[in-house]
Design an enzyme around this catalytic site. Structure first.
Site, PDB file in Angstrom:
ATOM      1  N   ILE A   9      49.194 -20.818  53.731  1.00 15.17           N
ATOM      2  CA  ILE A   9      49.771 -20.359  52.451  1.00 15.17           C
ATOM      3  C   ILE A   9      48.892 -19.259  51.873  1.00 15.17           C
ATOM      4  CG2 ILE A   9      50.472 -21.043  50.110  1.00 15.17           C
ATOM      5  CD1 ILE A   9      50.543 -23.985  51.148  1.00 15.17           C
ATOM      6  N   ASP A  62      41.728 -11.224  51.083  1.00 24.52           N
ATOM      7  CA  ASP A  62      42.509 -10.243  50.332  1.00 24.52           C
ATOM      8  C   ASP A  62      43.558  -9.707  51.300  1.00 24.52           C
ATOM      9  OD1 ASP A  62      43.574  -8.011  49.073  1.00 24.52           O
ATOM     10  OD2 ASP A  62      41.678  -7.501  48.084  1.00 24.52           O
ATOM     11  N   TYR A 156      57.961  -2.783  41.314  1.00 27.90           N
ATOM     12  CA  TYR A 156      57.935  -4.206  41.687  1.00 27.90           C
ATOM     13  C   TYR A 156      59.261  -4.586  42.355  1.00 27.90           C
ATOM     14  CZ  TYR A 156      57.798  -9.285  41.485  1.00 27.90           C
ATOM     15  OH  TYR A 156      57.841 -10.618  41.822  1.00 27.90           O
ATOM     16  N   LYS A 160      60.005  -5.977  46.240  1.00 25.62           N
ATOM     17  CA  LYS A 160      60.673  -7.237  46.602  1.00 25.62           C
ATOM     18  C   LYS A 160      61.979  -6.976  47.369  1.00 25.62           C
ATOM     19  CE  LYS A 160      57.670 -10.232  45.142  1.00 25.62           C
ATOM     20  NZ  LYS A 160      57.019 -11.187  46.052  1.00 25.62           N
TER      21      LYS A 160
HETATM   22  P1  NDP Z   1      50.458 -16.198  40.208  1.00 27.01           P
HETATM   23  O1  NDP Z   1      49.862 -14.993  39.571  1.00 27.01           O
HETATM   24  O2  NDP Z   1      50.329 -17.494  39.530  1.00 27.01           O
HETATM   25  O3  NDP Z   1      49.932 -16.337  41.711  1.00 27.01           O
HETATM   26  C1  NDP Z   1      49.797 -15.221  42.537  1.00 27.01           C
HETATM   27  C2  NDP Z   1      48.951 -15.605  43.732  1.00 27.01           C
HETATM   28  O4  NDP Z   1      48.855 -14.455  44.599  1.00 27.01           O
HETATM   29  C3  NDP Z   1      47.539 -15.995  43.343  1.00 27.01           C
HETATM   30  O5  NDP Z   1      47.173 -17.138  44.082  1.00 27.01           O
HETATM   31  C4  NDP Z   1      46.696 -14.807  43.779  1.00 27.01           C
HETATM   32  O6  NDP Z   1      45.410 -15.249  44.245  1.00 27.01           O
HETATM   33  C5  NDP Z   1      47.509 -14.286  44.965  1.00 27.01           C
HETATM   34  N1  NDP Z   1      47.192 -12.891  45.257  1.00 27.01           N
HETATM   35  C6  NDP Z   1      47.447 -11.803  44.501  1.00 27.01           C
HETATM   36  N2  NDP Z   1      46.953 -10.706  45.088  1.00 27.01           N
HETATM   37  C7  NDP Z   1      46.355 -11.125  46.255  1.00 27.01           C
HETATM   38  C8  NDP Z   1      45.663 -10.466  47.297  1.00 27.01           C
HETATM   39  N3  NDP Z   1      45.462  -9.143  47.282  1.00 27.01           N
HETATM   40  N4  NDP Z   1      45.204 -11.205  48.330  1.00 27.01           N
HETATM   41  C9  NDP Z   1      45.388 -12.538  48.361  1.00 27.01           C
HETATM   42  N5  NDP Z   1      46.035 -13.219  47.407  1.00 27.01           N
HETATM   43  C10 NDP Z   1      46.523 -12.513  46.359  1.00 27.01           C
HETATM   44  O7  NDP Z   1      52.011 -15.826  40.392  1.00 27.01           O
HETATM   45  P2  NDP Z   1      53.207 -16.600  41.132  1.00 27.01           P
HETATM   46  O8  NDP Z   1      52.771 -17.886  41.662  1.00 27.01           O
HETATM   47  O9  NDP Z   1      54.358 -16.569  40.216  1.00 27.01           O
HETATM   48  O10 NDP Z   1      53.492 -15.566  42.304  1.00 27.01           O
HETATM   49  C11 NDP Z   1      53.616 -15.940  43.654  1.00 27.01           C
HETATM   50  C12 NDP Z   1      54.694 -15.103  44.315  1.00 27.01           C
HETATM   51  O11 NDP Z   1      55.942 -15.378  43.713  1.00 27.01           O
HETATM   52  C13 NDP Z   1      54.497 -13.594  44.180  1.00 27.01           C
HETATM   53  O12 NDP Z   1      54.826 -12.987  45.400  1.00 27.01           O
HETATM   54  C14 NDP Z   1      55.505 -13.203  43.097  1.00 27.01           C
HETATM   55  O13 NDP Z   1      55.895 -11.874  43.218  1.00 27.01           O
HETATM   56  C15 NDP Z   1      56.607 -14.170  43.405  1.00 27.01           C
HETATM   57  N6  NDP Z   1      57.563 -14.422  42.343  1.00 27.01           N
HETATM   58  C16 NDP Z   1      57.156 -14.914  41.143  1.00 27.01           C
HETATM   59  C17 NDP Z   1      58.076 -15.173  40.160  1.00 27.01           C
HETATM   60  C18 NDP Z   1      57.707 -15.632  38.797  1.00 27.01           C
HETATM   61  O14 NDP Z   1      58.536 -15.503  37.877  1.00 27.01           O
HETATM   62  N7  NDP Z   1      56.542 -16.206  38.605  1.00 27.01           N
HETATM   63  C19 NDP Z   1      59.515 -14.988  40.420  1.00 27.01           C
HETATM   64  C20 NDP Z   1      59.823 -14.418  41.690  1.00 27.01           C
HETATM   65  C21 NDP Z   1      58.874 -14.199  42.624  1.00 27.01           C
HETATM   66  P3  NDP Z   1      43.997 -14.527  43.952  1.00 27.01           P
HETATM   67  O15 NDP Z   1      44.155 -13.761  42.665  1.00 27.01           O
HETATM   68  O16 NDP Z   1      43.034 -15.663  43.877  1.00 27.01           O
HETATM   69  O17 NDP Z   1      43.800 -13.666  45.155  1.00 27.01           O
HETATM   70  C1  8X3 Z   2      59.453 -12.290  39.242  1.00 26.44           C
HETATM   71  C2  8X3 Z   2      60.709 -12.540  38.494  1.00 26.44           C
HETATM   72  O1  8X3 Z   2      62.429 -11.415  37.004  1.00 26.44           O
HETATM   73  O2  8X3 Z   2      60.107 -11.280  36.340  1.00 26.44           O
HETATM   74  O3  8X3 Z   2      59.702 -11.751  40.479  1.00 26.44           O
HETATM   75  O4  8X3 Z   2      60.910 -10.011  38.198  1.00 26.44           O
HETATM   76  S1  8X3 Z   2      61.046 -11.251  37.458  1.00 26.44           S
END
Ligand code: NDP
Ligand code: 8X3
Length: 257
Positions: A9, A62, A156, A160
């Site tokens: 993950i 990263d 963004y 996606k």
């Molecule tokens: P969070 O910000 O809570 O989590 C994002 C995660 O991504 C963190 O664990 C962060 O870890 C990791 N991350 C970011 N950049 C890097 C990097 N360069 N290398 C490794 N890890 C990285 O957000 P979400 O859980 O919401 O986001 C998870 C996914 O879901 C994303 O792809 C987001 O676009 C997608 N998403 C989110 C939605 C929402 O409304 N929340 C809706 C739709 C999609 P760390 O900073 O420790 O590296």
């Molecule tokens: C995250 C959901 O609607 O903020 O991907 O873009 S939204």
């Protein structure tokens, strides 16, 4: 349910990735947890070991760093090299601006993480699945932002949309194998997502979810689990999931107050 299955993950230190780690651990999986914030995944791993006696490997990674991704995966020790499921979850939105007024640094971060990072992981993990008899599952975390663009989100949304078509392309490339490809497209989920998008501005982040019962990381993890535990002949290509009061990225019903 996932005994002897290894789940890799990315972005496991927060939100959806962390919730996936908890749910798959609860269901018996071995976990490889990756993120930049190593202390967070280490703490999560300690909890999962205590709670579920999970077998967990933590990787400071990263996903934007192409060499780091390659070396990390190549150097996995034998028992961890049999990856059954890759959850490409690491991702972010950075900034909220009209494209012609946006910060180019924000674009670089989003494209490097959401698109190129996902590609690097996939490039190095799928060959491992091929070596394991062509069995496996790539679960990408896309977004409803990849279905239709919304104001101030062009880059963004574009990143996606790329995840959506990369998932489709990978599924085509793997059609003669047993490797499945799923793209989960969540709507508003309350995680650290908005805090990151607004560069740490808590008020702006909180307003995104005010007046709405947003999805949780766990809601999305349950979708990933559903994709992963279908019988081997069933491939869930795409799931779009929103809060009940969200009909599309831009159509959200919020209560006053
Ligand atoms: P969070 O910000 O809570 O989590 C994002 C995660 O991504 C963190 O664990 C962060 O870890 C990791 N991350 C970011 N950049 C890097 C990097 N360069 N290398 C490794 N890890 C990285 O957000 P979400 O859980 O919401 O986001 C998870 C996914 O879901 C994303 O792809 C987001 O676009 C997608 N998403 C989110 C939605 C929402 O409304 N929340 C809706 C739709 C999609 P760390 O900073 O420790 O590296
Ligand atoms: C995250 C959901 O609607 O903020 O991907 O873009 S939204």
């Amino acid at each position: 349910m996932f005994n002897n299955k290894t789940i890799f993950i990315t972005g496991a230190s927060s939100g959806i990735g962390e919730a996936c780690a908890r749910l798959f651990a609860q269901n018996g999986a071995k976990l490889i947890l990756a993120a930049r914030r190593y202390d967070r995944i280490q703490q999560l791993a300690d909890e999962l070991v205590k709670q579920f006696k999970s077998d967990v490997l933590c990787l400071k990674l990263d996903v934007r760093n192409r060499e780091e991704v390659k070396n990390t995966i190549e150097n996995l020790s034998v028992p961890w090299k049999k990856i059954d499921i890759l959850i490409n979850n690491a991702g972010l939105a950075s900034g909220f601006a009209k494209l012609h007024e946006g910060e180019i640094d924000d674009w670089e971060i989003m494209i490097d993480t959401n698109v190129k990072g996902l590609l690097y992981l996939t490039r190095h993990v799928v060959p491992i699945m091929m070596e394991n008899g062509g069995e496996g599952h790539v679960i990408n975390i896309g977004s409803i932002a990849g279905i239709a663009a919304y104001p101030y989100g062009a880059v963004y949304c574009g990143s996606k949309a790329a995840v959506r078509l990369i998932s489709d392309g990978l599924r085509i490339d793997l059609v003669d194998t047993h490797i499945r490809v799923s793209n989960i497209q969540p709507g508003l989920a309350e995680t650290e997502f908005s805090l990151v998008r607004f560069h740490g501005d808590r008020d702006k982040a909180d307003k995104v979810y005010q007046g709405l019962e947003a999805l949780t990381g766990k809601d999305i993890a349950e979708m990933a689990l559903f994709c992963a535990n279908r019988p081997p002949h069933v491939q869930v290509c795409e799931i779009t999931v929103t809060p009940t009061h969200q009909a599309s990225a831009q159509n959200v019903f919020k209560t006053e107050g």
